[in-house]
Scaffold this motif. Structure first.
Motif, PDB file in Angstrom:
ATOM      1  N   PRO A  94       9.660  13.074  -4.205  1.00 56.80           N
ATOM      2  CA  PRO A  94       9.660  12.945  -2.637  1.00 56.80           C
ATOM      3  C   PRO A  94      10.900  13.409  -1.674  1.00 56.80           C
ATOM      4  O   PRO A  94      11.880  14.136  -2.282  1.00 56.80           O
ATOM      5  N   SER A 100       1.075  -1.263  -0.025  1.00 61.58           N
ATOM      6  CA  SER A 100      -0.190  -0.202  -0.201  1.00 61.58           C
ATOM      7  C   SER A 100       0.792   1.031  -0.213  1.00 61.58           C
ATOM      8  O   SER A 100       1.706   1.090   0.221  1.00 61.58           O
ATOM      9  N   LYS A 101       0.603   2.088  -0.664  1.00 64.24           N
ATOM     10  CA  LYS A 101       0.699   3.922  -0.566  1.00 64.24           C
ATOM     11  C   LYS A 101       0.282   4.337   0.481  1.00 64.24           C
ATOM     12  O   LYS A 101       0.639   5.600   0.989  1.00 64.24           O
ATOM     13  N   LEU A 102      -0.843   3.892   0.467  1.00 64.68           N
ATOM     14  CA  LEU A 102      -1.215   4.451   2.086  1.00 64.68           C
ATOM     15  C   LEU A 102      -1.769   3.534   2.842  1.00 64.68           C
ATOM     16  O   LEU A 102      -2.544   3.589   3.029  1.00 64.68           O
ATOM     17  N   THR A 154       0.382  16.664  -7.441  1.00 62.67           N
ATOM     18  CA  THR A 154       1.248  15.615  -8.098  1.00 62.67           C
ATOM     19  C   THR A 154       2.777  16.379  -8.768  1.00 62.67           C
ATOM     20  O   THR A 154       3.424  15.807  -9.199  1.00 62.67           O
ATOM     21  N   LYS A 174       1.420  12.811   0.545  1.00 63.66           N
ATOM     22  CA  LYS A 174       1.868  11.181   0.786  1.00 63.66           C
ATOM     23  C   LYS A 174       1.832  10.862  -0.602  1.00 63.66           C
ATOM     24  O   LYS A 174       3.252   9.746  -0.271  1.00 63.66           O
ATOM     25  N   LEU A 175       1.125  10.291  -1.078  1.00 67.32           N
ATOM     26  CA  LEU A 175       1.096   9.934  -2.233  1.00 67.32           C
ATOM     27  C   LEU A 175       2.629   9.917  -3.543  1.00 67.32           C
ATOM     28  O   LEU A 175       2.793   8.999  -3.864  1.00 67.32           O
ATOM     29  N   ASN A 176       2.860  11.224  -3.237  1.00 65.27           N
ATOM     30  CA  ASN A 176       3.896  11.918  -4.302  1.00 65.27           C
ATOM     31  C   ASN A 176       4.930  11.677  -3.173  1.00 65.27           C
ATOM     32  O   ASN A 176       6.076  12.511  -4.342  1.00 65.27           O
ATOM     33  N   GLY A 177       5.449  11.259  -2.093  1.00 64.11           N
ATOM     34  CA  GLY A 177       5.977  10.664  -1.290  1.00 64.11           C
ATOM     35  C   GLY A 177       6.717  12.207  -0.833  1.00 64.11           C
ATOM     36  O   GLY A 177       8.427  12.129   0.370  1.00 64.11           O
TER      37      GLY A 177
END
Length: 381
Positions: free
Chosen positions: A109, A5-7, A104, A128-131
């Motif tokens: 990151p 999972s990314k989250l 995005t 958070k999805l994009n680091g």
């Protein structure tokens, strides 16, 4: 399969939880931010007319030019500030898609993004999805003011973006002219991008003025403004909004936008292009919702809740510490299940889930809905 999972720590959002709970227990839903009355029939008819006129295929990627022209004219009329409809305005699938696309596009990151808490819940997951790394600044209760010294101290060489939301959801406050000047001063001569979520721009009360980022020239040069037709015209299910920003930044935005959604519902754009050319269709919205707020607060004035009247949006936060000391999530659930009125606990939007015994109610409802809710709230002891 066992996906990574990314989250991994993200739970079901509070709007879904409280919405489902309200439905299950047949409670009055003052939790989610949507009206329970219809949008203007004239606007609905314009959408039907556009469909019947053949506007049913892909719209231009930037959006229908007539609508972008109308948005540019709106900015000129309201703020005496201009955006070029050719390369500085893009129609989006609501403000949420615009916000996700901005983040995005620019967040890499380890980039740091400053958020003001309580913060609407779509910002942090996108970061958070994009680091990226969220740097929270807690607003000071009960007025939810900004400590700009904390903001200055939070900025590092890794700070890439500051997200503001004014008028602010969930707490119904607005940034003052002085707040915006502080933001302009802090970000001047930096590479920090500002994302200004202004979806409630037309819902500011008691003679206050919305201080749009476009009013401050040096701030405008680094800022994306996102807005929502759905919020303004009582049709959140249409999911249509727009984004404005400097052409150099918008060029990068479009690289992501074209592969995210490419374009937005065509007949709705055609209808809105005509509808917003009449300023009365949005310039009286503040009075409409100020009356809704006043109706709600007058109806609960003898309750055990305490409050500062909302300055903007269609949300009112109430402090329930005079009723109970249980945490706000449990209180909101109890209020829904046992008493039949759904609200949103504010702690879920705060830094470290700070619980200040506050819940949020949406007053974008018919007067009879507000009165019925007040009758229940007045009985709580």
């Amino acid at each position: 399969m066992t996906p990574i999972s990314k989250l991994p720590n993200l739970e079901t959002n509070i709007f879904t939880i409280m919405g489902n709970l309200a439905k299950k227990h047949n409670a009055i839903n003052l939790a989610q931010g949507f009206p329970n009355f219809n949008s203007d029939q004239k606007l609905n008819d314009l959408v039907t007319k556009a469909m019947n006129s053949g506007y049913n295929q892909y719209a231009p990627m930037h959006g229908v030019l007539a609508l972008r022209d109308a948005i540019a004219q709106k900015f000129e009329g309201l703020y005496q500030s201009t955006y070029n409809p050719e390369n500085e305005i893009v129609i989006t699938v609501g403000a949420t898609q615009a916000i996700f696309t901005i983040i995005t596009t620019f967040i890499h990151p380890l980039d740091e993004v400053i958020l003001f808490k309580p913060a609407y819940d779509c910002y942090e997951p996108a970061i958070k999805l994009n680091g990226g790394k969220v740097i929270p600044i807690q607003l000071t209760y009960p007025g939810y003011e900004v400590d700009w010294n904390k903001v200055k101290n939070a900025i590092t060489a890794n700070t890439k973006m500051i997200v503001i939301n004014t008028p602010q959801n969930p707490c119904g406050t607005v940034f003052s002219k002085e707040d915006m000047q502080q933001l302009e001063l802090i970000t001047n001569n930096t590479n920090i991008i500002v994302l200004s979520d202004e979806v409630y721009e037309h819902m500011v009360f008691d003679g206050l003025k919305h201080q749009s980022a476009c009013l401050f020239p040096q701030l405008k040069e680094r800022t994306f403004i996102t807005a929502s037709f759905g919020k303004t015209f009582h049709n959140t299910g249409w999911k249509i909004g727009y984004c404005c920003g400097p052409k150099e930044l918008m060029k990068e935005f479009l690289k992501v936008h074209q592969f995210n959604v490419f374009c937005v519902n065509h007949p709705t754009q055609i209808a809105l292009a005509e509808y917003i050319n009449e300023p009365n269709n949005y310039e009286q919205l503040n009075l409409f919702y100020e009356d809704k707020r006043n109706t709600f607060l007058e109806a609960i004035k003898d309750s055990k809740f305490t409050f500062i009247p909302s300055k903007a949006t269609y949300f009112q936060v109430l402090n329930y510490s005079g009723i109970t000391q249980i945490n706000d999530i449990d209180f909101a659930k109890k209020l829904t299940v046992e008493f039949g009125v759904a609200s949103i606990p504010i702690s879920v939007f705060n830094t470290n889930n700070l619980d200040e015994k506050v819940v949020r109610f949406c007053f974008a409802k018919k007067d009879e809905t507000l009165q019925k809710s007040a009758e229940i709230l007045n009985k709580l002891e």
